[in-house]
Design a protein around this motif. Structure first.
Motif, PDB file in Angstrom:
ATOM      1  N   ILE A 202       0.850  -1.185   0.000  1.00 51.02           N
ATOM      2  CA  ILE A 202       0.000   0.000   0.000  1.00 51.02           C
ATOM      3  C   ILE A 202       0.887   1.237   0.000  1.00 51.02           C
ATOM      4  CG2 ILE A 202      -1.813   1.236   1.244  1.00 51.02           C
ATOM      5  CD1 ILE A 202      -2.254  -1.630   2.653  1.00 51.02           C
ATOM      6  N   ARG A 203       0.657   2.110  -0.952  1.00 58.22           N
ATOM      7  CA  ARG A 203       1.389   3.373  -1.009  1.00 58.22           C
ATOM      8  C   ARG A 203       0.534   4.474  -0.400  1.00 58.22           C
ATOM      9  NH1 ARG A 203       6.057   3.398  -3.491  1.00 58.22           N
ATOM     10  NH2 ARG A 203       6.609   1.668  -4.883  1.00 58.22           N
ATOM     11  N   LEU A 204       1.155   5.292   0.439  1.00 60.84           N
ATOM     12  CA  LEU A 204       0.438   6.336   1.152  1.00 60.84           C
ATOM     13  C   LEU A 204       1.153   7.667   0.962  1.00 60.84           C
ATOM     14  CD1 LEU A 204       0.651   3.756   3.715  1.00 60.84           C
ATOM     15  CD2 LEU A 204      -1.586   4.842   3.744  1.00 60.84           C
ATOM     16  N   ARG A 205       0.361   8.674   0.623  1.00 59.11           N
ATOM     17  CA  ARG A 205       0.935  10.001   0.356  1.00 59.11           C
ATOM     18  C   ARG A 205       0.838  10.873   1.610  1.00 59.11           C
ATOM     19  NH1 ARG A 205      -0.072  12.340  -5.353  1.00 59.11           N
ATOM     20  NH2 ARG A 205       1.367  10.602  -5.592  1.00 59.11           N
ATOM     21  N   PRO A 206       1.972  11.352   2.123  1.00 60.52           N
ATOM     22  CA  PRO A 206       1.935  12.203   3.327  1.00 60.52           C
ATOM     23  C   PRO A 206       1.337  13.568   3.034  1.00 60.52           C
ATOM     24  CG  PRO A 206       4.169  12.055   2.476  1.00 60.52           C
ATOM     25  CD  PRO A 206       3.353  11.110   1.652  1.00 60.52           C
ATOM     26  N   SER A 207       0.705  14.145   4.056  1.00 63.58           N
ATOM     27  CA  SER A 207       0.073  15.457   3.891  1.00 63.58           C
ATOM     28  C   SER A 207       1.102  16.567   3.760  1.00 63.58           C
ATOM     29  CB  SER A 207      -0.849  15.745   5.087  1.00 63.58           C
ATOM     30  OG  SER A 207      -0.131  15.658   6.312  1.00 63.58           O
ATOM     31  N   ARG A 208       2.321  16.311   4.204  1.00 64.01           N
ATOM     32  CA  ARG A 208       3.406  17.281   4.066  1.00 64.01           C
ATOM     33  C   ARG A 208       4.724  16.532   4.217  1.00 64.01           C
ATOM     34  NH1 ARG A 208       1.176  17.511   9.026  1.00 64.01           N
ATOM     35  NH2 ARG A 208       2.577  17.320  10.836  1.00 64.01           N
ATOM     36  N   ALA A 209       5.812  17.171   3.848  1.00 62.66           N
ATOM     37  CA  ALA A 209       7.120  16.521   3.946  1.00 62.66           C
ATOM     38  C   ALA A 209       7.748  16.723   5.316  1.00 62.66           C
ATOM     39  CB  ALA A 209       8.056  17.062   2.867  1.00 62.66           C
ATOM     40  N   GLN A 210       7.505  17.865   5.922  1.00 64.46           N
ATOM     41  CA  GLN A 210       8.142  18.203   7.194  1.00 64.46           C
ATOM     42  C   GLN A 210       7.358  17.609   8.368  1.00 64.46           C
ATOM     43  OE1 GLN A 210       7.680  22.189   9.175  1.00 64.46           O
ATOM     44  NE2 GLN A 210       9.801  22.456   8.488  1.00 64.46           N
TER      45      GLN A 210
END
Length: 258
Positions: free
Chosen positions: A237-245
């Motif tokens: 499962i690939r999950l996209r973070p809401s931000r990098a920091q």
């Protein structure tokens, strides 16, 4: 030793079996003490611990698995328990079996003996589910403030039918070095999650004890790209973070991309 030997938690002392009779008398929960057995916990726990708690755990693991094939823990063929804990054998889809009453008998071949490793909780229910989380940290560049840090991480996995507790996914303090690939293998008690939708990630910084100002400043790590979560059944499962920091002690949510 058999054709398939399964070593739960390494096969020796089991979690929840370390407390003695004094702790038991004062009501401290142990492996035998669950909502099912609380009414007679004091004498039952004492008796249980006196009769080799870790040895008896095998019986309860087997008993718990009967009629629960889909919620039994999975064991993975591995060269050693340390390799198993490192997650080095987690993706071997052809060499896994349920723990207890429903072993994968297709793995039996002639007189070949094979070793499998699994994890269990410290109390009833003992079954677990395993996960492997991978992500990369941003490299240090002119446009990135990514710096080497040390710390621990926790995560919570959210599905359509439920969510795990907040899980400690690092067994010790780890280095979080810019540009590094981070791979963490961890377990949660078995429960119905449904389709996984998100992972909430949090980290706790460990400042340098020789740099007093390090304890006063805010600490960040920076993600590079998506998170990748693998389940013990082999789903990726690939999950996209809401931000990098990610600021220390602040949640970051990564969700399944559309």
């Amino acid at each position: 030793m058999g054709h398939i030997s399964i070593y739960v938690n390494g096969g020796s002392r089991q979690p929840g079996c370390a407390l003695g009779q004094i702790a038991t008398i004062f009501g401290t929960q142990t492996a035998y003490n669950s909502t099912t057995y609380d009414a007679s916990a004091i004498w039952r726990m004492t008796e249980y611990q006196n009769k080799a708690c870790s040895h008896w755990r095998a019986f309860f693991l087997f008993l718990e698995s009967i009629g629960r094939e889909k919620s039994s823990s999975l064991a993975f063929e591995c060269g050693s328990y340390n390799e198993f804990l490192a997650g080095n054998c987690f993706s071997n889809a052809s060499a896994r079996t349920s723990v207890g009453y429903y072993p994968n008998l297709d793995l039996v071949s002639g007189n070949v003996m094979r070793n499998f490793y699994s994890a269990a909780t410290d109390r009833i229910p003992f079954s677990t589910m395993g996960f492997k989380l991978n992500f990369r940290l941003q490299s240090k560049t002119e446009n990135s403030n990514s710096q080497a840090k040390r710390g621990t991480l926790t995560a919570r996995i959210v599905g359509t039918l439920g969510a795990t507790d907040k899980l400690t996914i690092t067994s010790e303090i780890i280095d979080l070095t810019p540009g590094a690939e981070v791979s963490l293998y961890f377990h949660s008690k078995h429960q119905t999650l449904g389709a996984i939708q998100a992972v909430t990630l949090e980290w706790d910084a460990v400042p340098n004890p020789f740099l007093p100002l390090d304890w006063m400043r805010k600490h960040y790590i920076y993600l590079a790209g998506d998170l990748q979560l693998t389940t013990d059944h082999g789903s990726l499962i690939r999950l996209r973070p809401s931000r990098a920091q990610i600021l220390e002690n602040e949640d970051l949510t990564a969700t399944v991309g559309v």
